[in-house]
Design a protein around this motif. Sequence first.
Motif, PDB file in Angstrom:
ATOM      1  N   PRO A  35      26.962 -27.361  34.178  1.00  0.00           N
ATOM      2  CA  PRO A  35      26.416 -27.933  33.099  1.00  0.00           C
ATOM      3  C   PRO A  35      27.040 -26.469  31.472  1.00  0.00           C
ATOM      4  CG  PRO A  35      25.218 -26.983  34.174  1.00  0.00           C
ATOM      5  CD  PRO A  35      25.991 -27.032  35.075  1.00  0.00           C
ATOM      6  N   SER A  36      27.284 -26.765  30.690  1.00  0.00           N
ATOM      7  CA  SER A  36      27.590 -25.905  29.717  1.00  0.00           C
ATOM      8  C   SER A  36      27.034 -25.931  28.411  1.00  0.00           C
ATOM      9  CB  SER A  36      29.288 -25.850  28.886  1.00  0.00           C
ATOM     10  OG  SER A  36      29.638 -27.003  28.865  1.00  0.00           O
ATOM     11  N   ILE A  37      26.144 -25.119  27.246  1.00  0.00           N
ATOM     12  CA  ILE A  37      25.974 -25.240  26.300  1.00  0.00           C
ATOM     13  C   ILE A  37      26.863 -24.976  25.124  1.00  0.00           C
ATOM     14  CG2 ILE A  37      24.558 -23.819  24.509  1.00  0.00           C
ATOM     15  CD1 ILE A  37      22.853 -23.054  26.708  1.00  0.00           C
ATOM     16  N   LYS A  38      27.266 -26.223  24.334  1.00  0.00           N
ATOM     17  CA  LYS A  38      29.008 -25.855  23.607  1.00  0.00           C
ATOM     18  C   LYS A  38      28.453 -25.699  21.634  1.00  0.00           C
ATOM     19  CE  LYS A  38      30.616 -30.225  25.753  1.00  0.00           C
ATOM     20  NZ  LYS A  38      29.652 -30.353  26.798  1.00  0.00           N
ATOM     21  N   LEU A  96      24.209 -18.950  32.996  1.00  0.00           N
ATOM     22  CA  LEU A  96      24.539 -19.854  32.084  1.00  0.00           C
ATOM     23  C   LEU A  96      26.508 -19.912  31.515  1.00  0.00           C
ATOM     24  CD1 LEU A  96      22.800 -21.487  30.600  1.00  0.00           C
ATOM     25  CD2 LEU A  96      22.575 -19.264  29.341  1.00  0.00           C
ATOM     26  N   PHE A  97      26.777 -21.290  31.017  1.00  0.00           N
ATOM     27  CA  PHE A  97      27.718 -21.502  30.451  1.00  0.00           C
ATOM     28  C   PHE A  97      27.742 -21.386  29.074  1.00  0.00           C
ATOM     29  CE2 PHE A  97      30.057 -23.420  34.723  1.00  0.00           C
ATOM     30  CZ  PHE A  97      30.499 -21.831  34.944  1.00  0.00           C
ATOM     31  N   LEU A  98      27.944 -20.765  28.258  1.00  0.00           N
ATOM     32  CA  LEU A  98      28.962 -20.797  27.170  1.00  0.00           C
ATOM     33  C   LEU A  98      30.171 -21.751  26.864  1.00  0.00           C
ATOM     34  CD1 LEU A  98      27.213 -18.333  25.046  1.00  0.00           C
ATOM     35  CD2 LEU A  98      26.098 -19.962  26.158  1.00  0.00           C
ATOM     36  N   GLU A  99      30.039 -22.678  26.329  1.00  0.00           N
ATOM     37  CA  GLU A  99      31.616 -22.938  26.176  1.00  0.00           C
ATOM     38  C   GLU A  99      32.121 -23.290  24.360  1.00  0.00           C
ATOM     39  OE1 GLU A  99      33.667 -27.513  27.307  1.00  0.00           O
ATOM     40  OE2 GLU A  99      32.105 -26.910  28.036  1.00  0.00           O
ATOM     41  N   ILE A 100      33.149 -22.751  24.408  1.00  0.00           N
ATOM     42  CA  ILE A 100      33.511 -22.541  23.181  1.00  0.00           C
ATOM     43  C   ILE A 100      35.278 -22.856  23.299  1.00  0.00           C
ATOM     44  CG2 ILE A 100      34.855 -20.736  21.211  1.00  0.00           C
ATOM     45  CD1 ILE A 100      32.476 -18.672  22.351  1.00  0.00           C
ATOM     46  N   ASP A 101      34.883 -24.130  22.394  1.00  0.00           N
ATOM     47  CA  ASP A 101      36.705 -24.483  22.220  1.00  0.00           C
ATOM     48  C   ASP A 101      37.118 -25.130  24.006  1.00  0.00           C
ATOM     49  OD1 ASP A 101      36.927 -23.953  19.349  1.00  0.00           O
ATOM     50  OD2 ASP A 101      37.814 -21.931  19.534  1.00  0.00           O
ATOM     51  N   GLY A 102      36.461 -25.602  23.977  1.00  0.00           N
ATOM     52  CA  GLY A 102      36.724 -26.383  26.182  1.00  0.00           C
ATOM     53  C   GLY A 102      36.219 -24.747  26.949  1.00  0.00           C
ATOM     54  N   ILE A 103      36.146 -23.448  26.290  1.00  0.00           N
ATOM     55  CA  ILE A 103      36.096 -22.560  27.684  1.00  0.00           C
ATOM     56  C   ILE A 103      34.862 -22.128  27.875  1.00  0.00           C
ATOM     57  CG2 ILE A 103      37.091 -19.527  27.989  1.00  0.00           C
ATOM     58  CD1 ILE A 103      39.183 -20.607  26.059  1.00  0.00           C
ATOM     59  N   LYS A 104      34.910 -22.293  28.895  1.00  0.00           N
ATOM     60  CA  LYS A 104      33.581 -21.461  29.656  1.00  0.00           C
ATOM     61  C   LYS A 104      33.171 -20.041  29.730  1.00  0.00           C
ATOM     62  CE  LYS A 104      32.315 -26.442  30.897  1.00  0.00           C
ATOM     63  NZ  LYS A 104      31.258 -27.549  32.326  1.00  0.00           N
ATOM     64  N   VAL A 105      32.240 -20.024  29.462  1.00  0.00           N
ATOM     65  CA  VAL A 105      32.341 -18.347  29.763  1.00  0.00           C
ATOM     66  C   VAL A 105      30.870 -18.033  30.248  1.00  0.00           C
ATOM     67  CG1 VAL A 105      31.444 -15.973  28.206  1.00  0.00           C
ATOM     68  CG2 VAL A 105      33.407 -17.869  27.220  1.00  0.00           C
ATOM     69  N   GLU A 106      30.742 -17.989  31.212  1.00  0.00           N
ATOM     70  CA  GLU A 106      29.851 -17.233  32.406  1.00  0.00           C
ATOM     71  C   GLU A 106      29.163 -15.695  32.366  1.00  0.00           C
ATOM     72  OE1 GLU A 106      28.816 -17.628  37.348  1.00  0.00           O
ATOM     73  OE2 GLU A 106      31.225 -17.753  36.336  1.00  0.00           O
ATOM     74  N   VAL A 112      21.307 -23.926  33.951  1.00  0.00           N
ATOM     75  CA  VAL A 112      22.177 -22.889  34.380  1.00  0.00           C
ATOM     76  C   VAL A 112      23.063 -23.831  35.669  1.00  0.00           C
ATOM     77  CG1 VAL A 112      20.015 -21.367  34.078  1.00  0.00           C
ATOM     78  CG2 VAL A 112      20.387 -22.799  35.586  1.00  0.00           C
ATOM     79  N   VAL A 113      23.795 -23.147  35.573  1.00  0.00           N
ATOM     80  CA  VAL A 113      25.230 -23.082  36.691  1.00  0.00           C
ATOM     81  C   VAL A 113      24.500 -22.931  38.051  1.00  0.00           C
ATOM     82  CG1 VAL A 113      27.205 -23.077  37.720  1.00  0.00           C
ATOM     83  CG2 VAL A 113      26.261 -22.591  34.981  1.00  0.00           C
ATOM     84  N   PRO A 114      24.374 -24.215  38.822  1.00  0.00           N
ATOM     85  CA  PRO A 114      23.827 -24.141  39.914  1.00  0.00           C
ATOM     86  C   PRO A 114      24.435 -23.783  40.975  1.00  0.00           C
ATOM     87  CG  PRO A 114      24.893 -26.057  40.081  1.00  0.00           C
ATOM     88  CD  PRO A 114      24.944 -25.394  38.758  1.00  0.00           C
ATOM     89  N   TYR A 115      24.313 -22.776  42.050  1.00  0.00           N
ATOM     90  CA  TYR A 115      24.677 -22.362  43.049  1.00  0.00           C
ATOM     91  C   TYR A 115      23.983 -22.920  44.798  1.00  0.00           C
ATOM     92  CZ  TYR A 115      22.146 -18.076  43.789  1.00  0.00           C
ATOM     93  OH  TYR A 115      20.717 -17.607  43.962  1.00  0.00           O
ATOM     94  N   PHE A 116      24.843 -22.840  45.221  1.00  0.00           N
ATOM     95  CA  PHE A 116      24.950 -23.215  47.151  1.00  0.00           C
ATOM     96  C   PHE A 116      25.294 -22.581  47.988  1.00  0.00           C
ATOM     97  CE2 PHE A 116      26.184 -26.691  43.889  1.00  0.00           C
ATOM     98  CZ  PHE A 116      25.503 -27.256  43.994  1.00  0.00           C
ATOM     99  N   GLY A 119      24.790 -18.731  21.005  1.00  0.00           N
ATOM    100  CA  GLY A 119      24.257 -19.597  22.369  1.00  0.00           C
ATOM    101  C   GLY A 119      23.330 -19.195  22.724  1.00  0.00           C
ATOM    102  N   MET A 120      22.576 -18.014  22.743  1.00  0.00           N
ATOM    103  CA  MET A 120      21.378 -18.132  22.785  1.00  0.00           C
ATOM    104  C   MET A 120      20.303 -18.862  22.432  1.00  0.00           C
ATOM    105  SD  MET A 120      21.644 -16.034  25.768  1.00  0.00           S
ATOM    106  CE  MET A 120      22.859 -16.924  26.288  1.00  0.00           C
ATOM    107  N   LYS A 121      20.436 -18.488  21.057  1.00  0.00           N
ATOM    108  CA  LYS A 121      19.423 -19.521  20.520  1.00  0.00           C
ATOM    109  C   LYS A 121      19.375 -21.190  20.181  1.00  0.00           C
ATOM    110  CE  LYS A 121      18.451 -20.167  15.183  1.00  0.00           C
ATOM    111  NZ  LYS A 121      19.633 -19.768  13.634  1.00  0.00           N
ATOM    112  N   LYS A 122      20.787 -21.116  20.421  1.00  0.00           N
ATOM    113  CA  LYS A 122      21.254 -22.524  20.769  1.00  0.00           C
ATOM    114  C   LYS A 122      20.044 -23.620  21.896  1.00  0.00           C
ATOM    115  CE  LYS A 122      24.445 -26.698  20.873  1.00  0.00           C
ATOM    116  NZ  LYS A 122      25.331 -27.004  20.760  1.00  0.00           N
TER     117      LYS A 122
END
Length: 361
Positions: A7-10, A273-283, A233-237, A222-225
């Motif tokens: 999941p990401s915040i666009k 946490l993923f922030l997504e800009i122009d289809g690119i997810k930054v972790e 948040v991004v899950p892990y297993f 991104g933090m404000k949004k």
Amino acid sequence: MNYDKSPSIKLKNMSGHVFTGYEKICEEINRKINGMKKAVIAVDCYHGVYDKEILPALQKGLSPVKVIDTRNIMKDEKYIEDMLERNITDDRVFGTMCLYNLDFFIDGEKAEKARKEVECTENGVVLVYGVGASLVSEYSLLVYADMARWEIQMRFRKNKVANFCASNFEEDPTRKYKRAFFVDWRVIDRHKKKLYEKIDYLLDTNIEGNPKMITGDAFREGMKKAVSQPFRVVPYFDPGVWGGQWMKKVCGLDPNQKNFAWCFDCVPEENSLFLEIDGIKVEMPSINLVFYRPIELLGDRVHARFGTEFPIRFDFLDTIDGGNLSLQVHPLTEYIQETFGMHYTQDESYYLLDALEDASV
């Protein structure tokens, strides 16, 4: 399977605020300092980043006339171990929370020598790199190389990184995790909290050989949004002694793995946490949001009680076609405060989502 594992915040209207690969990253930094007679670039780092990857790449792309590596201004490793004896302890699991700030680890004479080297360089690019780089001298540009704690744990298990100010690459990963939990992350988080408003860029170093960088403005937006809307948040297993087979199907996980015991779906201290800009997810570590926007995220009353900590964790436990859950004993609040220096204990409740037809309690 409809479980979203990434999941990401666009972020809209942020085109041009994301850069991928060291070549593009260095091009952007060079663009930012273009025209400066002397540019001091501080690349402050979180513990666990791959110095052998990042530093040479920055040196190649930025062509500095002087490089200061903060690993060379820290106190002696044995001195630090003695200093941290009460926090690290001899126990494999238990320790106590470290109250030191980052400057306790820095050798004053070495730091002063490094500062003078920066000051005496009159022309060109000076690159100050490593944990605490922003403390060495005044800088023209601040980049923060960040990393999620879960990835650090994976690197511990592969013996690819040691603890902060240590050379214990081959030590038991459990002990390395314990030292990071009680010392490294506490110390470096205190430092990082002071930089959120100052950073010009945030560098995502979670995937080896695949760096991504966003502007400080994009990070702060991104933090404000995030605190103004529902988000995940991004899950892990992770496997475990009781691990089962249910999550493989429901969450779309690797069927070739022996089992999965945990799905950490909301543990901001360790999730991403993923922030997504122009289809690119930054972790980035999701704890950044707790640190930077605690009142908006937690509310006044929760913040007043827990400070910049997220007091709820949520995860799936899978025992289907697996084993029995472990017996857990959690201390009372008074005991955990006096013994471990932690602010609150852990109460648990369970909700059963699924069961086999012949299941029994």
